[in-house]
Scaffold this motif. Structure first.
Motif, mmCIF file in Angstrom:
data_model
loop_
_atom_site.group_PDB
_atom_site.id
_atom_site.type_symbol
_atom_site.label_atom_id
_atom_site.label_comp_id
_atom_site.label_asym_id
_atom_site.label_seq_id
_atom_site.Cartn_x
_atom_site.Cartn_y
_atom_site.Cartn_z
ATOM 1 N N GLU A 151 0.830 -1.217 0.000
ATOM 2 C CA GLU A 151 0.000 0.000 0.000
ATOM 3 C C GLU A 151 0.859 1.260 0.000
ATOM 4 N N PHE A 152 2.016 1.206 0.666
ATOM 5 C CA PHE A 152 2.849 2.406 0.819
ATOM 6 C C PHE A 152 4.298 2.126 0.417
ATOM 7 N N PRO A 153 4.544 1.701 -0.822
ATOM 8 C CA PRO A 153 5.901 1.307 -1.232
ATOM 9 C C PRO A 153 6.898 2.459 -1.217
ATOM 10 N N GLU A 154 6.404 3.691 -1.357
ATOM 11 C CA GLU A 154 7.306 4.849 -1.402
ATOM 12 C C GLU A 154 8.007 5.101 -0.069
ATOM 13 N N LEU A 155 7.519 4.484 1.005
ATOM 14 C CA LEU A 155 8.104 4.694 2.327
ATOM 15 C C LEU A 155 9.258 3.731 2.622
ATOM 16 N N PHE A 156 9.545 2.831 1.685
ATOM 17 C CA PHE A 156 10.514 1.781 1.950
ATOM 18 C C PHE A 156 11.540 1.654 0.823
ATOM 19 N N ASP A 157 12.642 0.978 1.144
ATOM 20 C CA ASP A 157 13.676 0.711 0.165
ATOM 21 C C ASP A 157 13.190 -0.365 -0.809
ATOM 22 N N ARG A 158 13.867 -0.488 -1.935
ATOM 23 C CA ARG A 158 13.491 -1.531 -2.892
ATOM 24 C C ARG A 158 13.789 -2.926 -2.359
ATOM 25 N N ARG A 159 14.724 -3.013 -1.377
ATOM 26 C CA ARG A 159 15.052 -4.288 -0.743
ATOM 27 C C ARG A 159 14.600 -4.274 0.699
ATOM 28 N N ILE A 160 14.282 -5.452 1.198
ATOM 29 C CA ILE A 160 13.929 -5.565 2.606
ATOM 30 C C ILE A 160 14.561 -6.831 3.170
ATOM 31 N N LEU A 161 15.026 -6.742 4.406
ATOM 32 C CA LEU A 161 15.705 -7.873 5.046
ATOM 33 C C LEU A 161 14.982 -8.280 6.314
ATOM 34 N N ALA A 162 15.314 -9.444 6.778
ATOM 35 C CA ALA A 162 14.814 -9.930 8.065
ATOM 36 C C ALA A 162 15.916 -10.727 8.735
ATOM 37 N N GLU A 163 16.279 -10.342 9.964
ATOM 38 C CA GLU A 163 17.280 -11.078 10.727
ATOM 39 C C GLU A 163 16.599 -12.210 11.490
ATOM 40 N N MET A 164 17.080 -13.408 11.270
ATOM 41 C CA MET A 164 16.542 -14.571 11.964
ATOM 42 C C MET A 164 17.369 -14.869 13.210
ATOM 43 N N ARG A 165 16.712 -15.151 14.308
ATOM 44 C CA ARG A 165 17.425 -15.457 15.534
ATOM 45 C C ARG A 165 18.286 -16.694 15.357
ATOM 46 N N GLY A 166 19.546 -16.603 15.761
ATOM 47 C CA GLY A 166 20.466 -17.727 15.633
ATOM 48 C C GLY A 166 20.344 -18.705 16.786
ATOM 49 N N VAL A 167 21.192 -19.693 16.792
ATOM 50 C CA VAL A 167 21.139 -20.783 17.776
ATOM 51 C C VAL A 167 21.687 -20.319 19.121
ATOM 52 N N SER A 168 20.893 -20.535 20.157
ATOM 53 C CA SER A 168 21.332 -20.328 21.541
ATOM 54 C C SER A 168 20.497 -21.242 22.425
ATOM 55 N N ASP A 169 20.990 -21.524 23.647
ATOM 56 C CA ASP A 169 20.250 -22.418 24.528
ATOM 57 C C ASP A 169 19.287 -21.633 25.418
ATOM 58 N N ASP A 170 18.614 -22.328 26.307
ATOM 59 C CA ASP A 170 17.600 -21.699 27.154
ATOM 60 C C ASP A 170 18.180 -20.646 28.093
ATOM 61 N N ASP A 171 19.470 -20.748 28.371
ATOM 62 C CA ASP A 171 20.124 -19.774 29.255
ATOM 63 C C ASP A 171 20.743 -18.617 28.472
ATOM 64 N N GLY A 172 20.536 -18.614 27.156
ATOM 65 C CA GLY A 172 21.054 -17.525 26.345
ATOM 66 C C GLY A 172 22.482 -17.703 25.884
ATOM 67 N N ASN A 173 23.023 -18.918 25.993
ATOM 68 C CA ASN A 173 24.401 -19.154 25.562
ATOM 69 C C ASN A 173 24.443 -19.467 24.068
ATOM 70 N N SER A 174 25.237 -18.702 23.327
ATOM 71 C CA SER A 174 25.375 -18.889 21.894
ATOM 72 C C SER A 174 26.725 -19.521 21.582
ATOM 73 N N PRO A 175 26.761 -20.652 20.881
ATOM 74 C CA PRO A 175 28.050 -21.280 20.539
ATOM 75 C C PRO A 175 28.946 -20.347 19.731
ATOM 76 N N PHE A 176 28.338 -19.562 18.837
ATOM 77 C CA PHE A 176 29.133 -18.654 18.020
ATOM 78 C C PHE A 176 29.726 -17.546 18.884
ATOM 79 N N TRP A 177 28.870 -16.966 19.739
ATOM 80 C CA TRP A 177 29.376 -15.883 20.580
ATOM 81 C C TRP A 177 30.416 -16.390 21.579
ATOM 82 N N SER A 178 30.272 -17.604 22.037
ATOM 83 C CA SER A 178 31.227 -18.140 23.004
ATOM 84 C C SER A 178 32.650 -18.093 22.463
ATOM 85 N N TRP A 179 32.801 -18.369 21.162
ATOM 86 C CA TRP A 179 34.139 -18.300 20.563
ATOM 87 C C TRP A 179 34.632 -16.859 20.495
#
Length: 341
Positions: A151-179
């Motif tokens: 409805e309002f394409p003029e308000l946005f860029d021609r591209r749009i992204l979405a960040e997906m939450r990566g892998v972490s455990d129930d306590d918030g520990n991320s294997p990638f961040w741990s390194w």
């Protein structure tokens, strides 16, 4: 029935509860009263004064139960990221190390810090509360944003992204961040996730590795989660993939979750949606449609039964018309939803 509407000031207490429920790794909803209030203020200002074009606007929506008035989900659109503060991602690429003389040819993967998404629009803050995780509610919450984009394409860029939450455990520990924490930082994942959520990103430029990281040097656990999505986020990723979103090698700098993207005009719901005049009545042989009222500051969207008559009008019930705040002759934007969607 869930109705999508812009967030209002009265939603702050529920928004805080949703922030708590969303857990670690959901950076866009930090458990911080001031930041949550700022998001509401930003959205209210964005809807109150329609921009002449793409600006740094936030369009924040909630899903409200039409029977109880309870807010059961959130979803949002940012018109442009990275303009006021850097928007960082890692790009997964390759480097070749070869010696013709020695007969050696090695291709190694690298992670390079980038600001490549600067100015791109973003889908964000998609969260459906546990009591509402059934039926088509998740699809409504995700796809309603595409009607707003159409409805309002003029308000946005021609591209749009979405960040997906990566892998972490129930306590918030991320294997990638741990390194990364072991070699470059002295903060755990929940702390950096929170600091990023409240806008304190200066430590990224100060402490993040300045040169490409060789993936082969990462721990086995860190390598295994690059480009992988948290199990609770997989349904959201699947919906975006159905719409035409794809991963092009960009990952989050903290948990290595994938950033998917699409040209706005190529999004399936954007392409398939159309505008119709309203006729209030009882639809015969109805189909299931995603419907929005096409208004800006008073935007409404829902999923319900509708028929298209011989005059190419959208035939909807009086109850649905009331929820959408439309009358006979008004224009709505509709996109058909297959029963097996």
């Amino acid at each position: 029935m869930l109705v999508i509407r812009p967030i209002e000031q009265r939603d702050l207490p529920t928004l805080k509860q949703i922030a708590i429920e969303s857990g670690h790794g959901f950076t866009s909803l930090p458990v911080n009263d001031e930041l949550l209030q700022n998001k509401i203020n930003h959205s209210l200002a964005s809807f109150a004064s329609r921009a002449g074009g793409k600006g740094e606007c936030l369009y924040f929506f909630v899903a409200e139960d039409s029977d109880t008035g309870e807010v059961l989900g959130t979803t949002a659109l940012e018109s442009a990221v990275g303009l006021s503060s850097p928007f960082y991602t890692y790009l997964l690429g390759k480097q070749v190390h070869s010696s013709r003389k020695l007969g050696i040819y090695n291709v190694v993967e690298t992670l390079t810090l980038t600001n490549d998404y600067t100015g791109v629009s973003e889908l964000c803050t998609l969260f459906l509360r546990e009591p509402a995780r059934h039926g088509m509610n998740g699809r409504l919450l995700s796809k309603s944003r595409f009607l707003f984009l159409a409805e309002f394409p003029e308000l946005f860029d021609r591209r749009i992204l979405a960040e997906m939450r990566g892998v972490s455990d129930d306590d918030g520990n991320s294997p990638f961040w741990s390194w990364l924490q072991e070699h470059f930082f002295s903060m755990d994942f929940p702390t950096v996730d929170y600091l990023t959520g409240i806008g304190q990103k200066g430590f990224i430029a100060d402490l993040m590795p300045k040169y490409p990281i060789y993936v082969s040097l990462l721990s086995k656990q860190a390598r295994a989660v690059i480009g992988k999505t948290h199990e609770k986020t997989r349904p959201a990723l699947h919906l975006l993939e159905e719409e035409g979103f794809s991963w092009r090698g960009y990952v989050d700098i903290f948990d290595a979750g994938p950033s998917v993207e699409c040209e706005v005009r190529e999004i399936h719901t954007v392409r398939s949606s159309r505008q119709l005049r309203v006729h209030i009545g009882e639809p015969t042989q109805p189909g299931q449609y995603l419907i929005s009222n096409g208004r800006f500051g008073d935007f409404r969207a829902l999923l319900g039964d509708m028929a298209i008559n011989e005059q190419q009008q959208a035939v909807i019930s009086s109850k649905m018309a009331s929820l959408l705040k439309v009358e006979d002759g008004d224009t709505v934007r509709v996109a058909e939803m297959k029963r097996n969607d």
